[in-house]
Design an enzyme around this catalytic site. Structure first.
Site, PDB file in Angstrom:
ATOM      1  N   PHE A  66     -18.096 -35.149   0.471  1.00 25.55           N
ATOM      2  CA  PHE A  66     -19.315 -34.344   0.509  1.00 25.55           C
ATOM      3  C   PHE A  66     -19.734 -34.043   1.940  1.00 25.55           C
ATOM      4  O   PHE A  66     -20.607 -33.259   2.161  1.00 25.55           O
ATOM      5  CB  PHE A  66     -20.465 -35.055  -0.214  1.00 25.55           C
ATOM      6  CG  PHE A  66     -20.081 -35.513  -1.603  1.00 25.55           C
ATOM      7  CD1 PHE A  66     -19.380 -34.671  -2.441  1.00 25.55           C
ATOM      8  CD2 PHE A  66     -20.402 -36.794  -2.038  1.00 25.55           C
ATOM      9  CE1 PHE A  66     -19.015 -35.099  -3.713  1.00 25.55           C
ATOM     10  CE2 PHE A  66     -20.049 -37.215  -3.305  1.00 25.55           C
ATOM     11  CZ  PHE A  66     -19.361 -36.372  -4.142  1.00 25.55           C
ATOM     12  N   GLY A  94     -29.941 -29.782  -3.842  1.00 21.10           N
ATOM     13  CA  GLY A  94     -29.394 -31.116  -3.602  1.00 21.10           C
ATOM     14  C   GLY A  94     -28.048 -31.295  -4.290  1.00 21.10           C
ATOM     15  O   GLY A  94     -27.137 -31.920  -3.741  1.00 21.10           O
ATOM     16  N   TRP A 104     -25.527 -29.392  -2.266  1.00 18.57           N
ATOM     17  CA  TRP A 104     -25.200 -30.120  -1.035  1.00 18.57           C
ATOM     18  C   TRP A 104     -24.071 -31.107  -1.279  1.00 18.57           C
ATOM     19  O   TRP A 104     -23.213 -31.301  -0.418  1.00 18.57           O
ATOM     20  CB  TRP A 104     -26.442 -30.868  -0.531  1.00 18.57           C
ATOM     21  CG  TRP A 104     -26.183 -31.727   0.676  1.00 18.57           C
ATOM     22  CD1 TRP A 104     -26.217 -31.344   1.981  1.00 18.57           C
ATOM     23  CD2 TRP A 104     -25.842 -33.116   0.687  1.00 18.57           C
ATOM     24  NE1 TRP A 104     -25.919 -32.410   2.807  1.00 18.57           N
ATOM     25  CE2 TRP A 104     -25.682 -33.504   2.034  1.00 18.57           C
ATOM     26  CE3 TRP A 104     -25.647 -34.077  -0.317  1.00 18.57           C
ATOM     27  CZ2 TRP A 104     -25.353 -34.810   2.415  1.00 18.57           C
ATOM     28  CZ3 TRP A 104     -25.311 -35.370   0.052  1.00 18.57           C
ATOM     29  CH2 TRP A 104     -25.169 -35.724   1.392  1.00 18.57           C
ATOM     30  N   HIS A 105     -24.053 -31.712  -2.467  1.00 23.93           N
ATOM     31  CA  HIS A 105     -23.026 -32.711  -2.756  1.00 23.93           C
ATOM     32  C   HIS A 105     -21.642 -32.101  -2.898  1.00 23.93           C
ATOM     33  O   HIS A 105     -20.643 -32.757  -2.593  1.00 23.93           O
ATOM     34  CB  HIS A 105     -23.369 -33.481  -4.034  1.00 23.93           C
ATOM     35  CG  HIS A 105     -24.362 -34.576  -3.835  1.00 23.93           C
ATOM     36  ND1 HIS A 105     -25.720 -34.366  -3.855  1.00 23.93           N
ATOM     37  CD2 HIS A 105     -24.198 -35.907  -3.591  1.00 23.93           C
ATOM     38  CE1 HIS A 105     -26.350 -35.518  -3.648  1.00 23.93           C
ATOM     39  NE2 HIS A 105     -25.455 -36.460  -3.481  1.00 23.93           N
ATOM     40  N   GLY A 106     -21.556 -30.891  -3.355  1.00 23.43           N
ATOM     41  CA  GLY A 106     -20.234 -30.302  -3.534  1.00 23.43           C
ATOM     42  C   GLY A 106     -20.306 -28.819  -3.829  1.00 23.43           C
ATOM     43  O   GLY A 106     -21.272 -28.335  -4.444  1.00 23.43           O
TER      44      GLY A 106
END
Length: 499
Positions: free
Chosen positions: A499, A316, A319-321
Site C-alpha cells: 500500500f 481511505g 489509499w490502501h490500494g
C-alpha cells in the site's frame, strides 16, 4: 529489505553500534539517515531518487510557508505536487483500466511499478505542509526533515508521524542509564512482533490463501470453507500489521525514540467507531484531521456528517490500494460508521430503546467482528467476482460442507490455529499493555487510558506477564526471536508493504 531477514538484522546491528559510539546529535542524525537510505535503497536504488526528490520539493515548499506571502498558494502547490506524484505512480493504471471498461476504450496500461512507502511518506509530508500553514511554522534543518520523512522503522508501513512528535526526539541527549532499558525493551518488543509475523500471521496465510486462491481459480466455497478462510485472513492481517507495528516501535525504542501508537487490540472493539480508534490509529488521525474535519466534520448536521464519513472512508479505501475492491471495502466501513453513529443518536434520544443498551454491550463486539470479517473479504479478493463467490459461500449458497466432510484445509490443525488466534486477539493482553510500565509508544489518541483495563483472567494474565528487564523475559525474547529466524529462508513481505 524486510524486518524479518538477516540483511536487516545486520543493518540494525551496525547502525546501533555506530549510534551509541558517537555522542553528538548531528552525528547520530547522520547515522540514522544513512541507515534509512540504505534500507529504502535496498529494494530498488532507483526509487531513492523519487524519495529524495519528494523530500527536497516538500522541504523547499515548507520554507516558503515560513514566510508571509502567498502561503495559501504555496500550500495548494505542495498538496497538488504530492497528490500528483501519488496518483501517477499508484493510480495511473487503475484509472486506465477503469476507462477501458467502456466499449470504445482501448488504452494501453503504463505498467508502472509502485514505489514502496509512497502512500506513507506522501501523507506524512502533506500533514507537515498543512501544519506549517495552519499553526506557528517550525524551522528545521534539511537533515532533520529528511530523517523525519525517511526514518526507517516507520518508513514503509507507518505509523504516520507528526513532526512535533518526532523532531525533538532526534535532538534529545541520550542518558547512559536509559540506554540499557531502551535496548532491552526495544529488543523484547521487536522479538514479539517478529514472532507475530513469522509464526502466527504466516501460518494463517496458508488457510486464507487456500480459500482466495481457490476462488480465483473458479471454485465455489462451502460455508465452512468460506468462513474459515475469511477468519484466517482476518487473523493474518491482524498479526501481520500488529507484528510490524511492534517491530517498528521496538526498533525505534532501541535508539531511544518513541513512535506514536498505531494498533491497540482492534478485534476487542465494541463498535465500528471503536474499531477505527484501534486499527491503524495514525491513519485514522490523518483522515480525521486533514480530510473529515476540513469537509465539515459533524458541524453541519447529520446528513452532511454522514456524507463526510462516506467520502472519508471511500478515499481511505482507495489509499490502501488502486482497485475497486478497496473502494468497496472503504465504502462498507463508511456505511458501518454511518449506521453506528445513527444508532448512537437514536439510543441517546429514544427512551423506548434504552432497554436494548445492555443487550448491545453483549452483542456489539460480536457484530463488529463479523462486519469487519465480511469487509476484509473485499480487501483480500483479487476482484469483485472473487469476493462475491466468497460471500455466497459464507451465506451457505454452496452448502455447509463438501461432500467428503470438512474441506481440505479445514482440518483439525486449521481449527486449532483459528481457535488459538481468536483467543489471543479477544482475551490476551496486547503488546502495549504488556510493556505499559516502560511506555513503549506515544499515545496522542488516549486509547491506552480510555480503553477499559483488562479484568478477570485477562487482567491477571496482564499482570503476570508484564514486561520487565528480567532473565525470564530475556529467555522468552530469545526463544521467540530464534523461532522466527528459522523462517527467514522464505520471503514473506508484510501485507501493508503493497500500500
Amino acid at each position: 529489505m524486510l524486518f524479518n531477514s538477516y540483511e536487516f538484522l545486520l543493518l540494525l546491528s551496525v547502525t546501533l553500534a555506530l549510534y551509541y559510539l558517537f555522542e553528538g546529535a548531528k552525528q547520530r542524525v547522520a547515522i540514522l539517515i544513512l541507515a534509512s537510505l540504505t534500507f529504502y535503497g535496498w529494494w530498488n536504488y532507483i526509487y531513492l531518487a523519487l524519495l529524495l526528490g519528494s523530500v527536497l520539493c516538500n522541504f523547499w515548499i515548507s520554507r516558503l510557508l515560513v514566510g508571509q506571502g502567498r502561503k495559501g498558494l504555496w500550500l495548494a502547490i505542495g498538496i497538488v505536487f504530492n497528490l500528483a506524484l501519488l496518483a501517477f505512480f499508484k493510480y495511473a493504471d487503475f484509472v486506465i483500466s477503469s476507462i477501458n471498461i467502456l466499449p470504445a476504450a482501448d488504452l494501453a496500461l503504463l505498467h508502472i511499478a509502485l514505489p514502496l512507502a509512497i502512500s506513507f511518506f506522501t501523507f506524512q509530508q502533506i500533514a507537515f505542509l498543512v501544519d506549517q500553514y495552519k499553526s506557528k511554522p517550525a524551522f528545521y534543518r534539511f537533515t532533520d526533515y529528511l530523517l523525519f520523512v525517511s526514518f526507517f522503522p516507520q518508513l514503509i508501513a507507518g505509523p504516520i508521524v507528526h513532526h512535533r512528535e518526532m523532531m525533538p526526539q532526534f535532538k534529545k541527549r541520550l542518558i547512559a542509564s536509559d540506554a540499557l532499558v531502551n535496548l532491552s525493551a526495544g529488543l523484547a518488543l521487536f522479538a514479539l512482533g517478529l514472532f507475530k509475523k513469522t509464526i502466527l500471521a504466516d501460518q494463517f496465510a496458508i488457510y486464507a490463501d487456500g480459500l482466495f486462491d481457490g476462488v480465483d481459480g473458479g471454485s465455489g466455497p462451502t460455508a465452512v470453507d468460506a468462513w474459515i478462510g475469511s477468519i484466517a485472513y482476518s487473523l493474518q492481517i491482524y498479526f501481520d500489521f500488529s507484528g510490524y507495528t511492534d517491530m517498528a516501535l521496538g526498533i525505534a525504542r532501541m535508539f531511544g525514540i518513541r513512535l506514536p501508537l498505531n494498533f491497540f487490540s482492534p478485534y476487542k472493539a465494541r463498535s465500528i467507531v471503536d474499531f477505527w480508534r484501534r486499527w491503524h490509529i495514525t491513519l485514522s488521525r490523518f483522515l480525521r484531521d486533514y480530510l473529515y474535519i476540513p469537509l465539515g466534520g459533524n458541524r453541519k448536521g447529520a446528513p452532511r456528517r454522514y456524507a463526510n464519513l462516506m467520502i472519508t472512508m471511500l478515499l481511505g479505501g482507495l489509499w490502501h490500494g488502486a482497485g475497486w475492491t478497496f473502494v468497496i471495502w472503504g465504502g462498507l466501513h463508511g456505511l458501518y460508521l454511518v449506521i453506528n453513529h445513527a444508532w448512537n443518536e437514536l439510543t441517546a434520544t429514544g427512551r423506548p430503546l434504552a432497554a436494548l443498551e445492555g443487550t448491545g454491550r453483549l452483542i456489539g463486539p460480536a457484530l463488529t467482528f463479523i462486519a469487519v470479517v465480511i469487509a476484509w473479504v473485499f480487501f483480500r479478493a483479487e476482484s469483485f467476482e472473487d469476493a462475491s463467490q466468497v460471500l455466497q459461500g459464507m451465506a451457505g449458497i454452496n452448502g455447509l460442507i463438501g461432500e467428503g466432510g470438512l474441506p481440505v484445509f479445514a482440518d483439525v490443525e486449521a481449527l486449532f490455529w483459528l481457535a488459538g488466534g481468536l483467543a489471543i486477539v479477544w482475551f490476551a493482553p496486547n503488546s502495549l499493555q504488556i510493556m505499559r510500565r516502560y511506555r513503549p509508544a506515544i499515545d496522542p489518541s488516549g486509547i491506552t487510558t480510555s480503553a477499559p483495563a483488562p479484568k478477570g483472567i485477562s487482567g491477571r494474565l496482564t499482570r503476570a506477564i508484564a514486561w520487565r528487564p528480567t532473565v525470564p523475559w530475556a529467555i522468552a525474547s530469545g526463544v521467540m526471536a530464534a523461532a522466527a529466524m528459522l523462517t527467514f529462508s522464505k520471503v514473506s513481505p508484510f501485507l501493508y508493504f503493497q500500500f
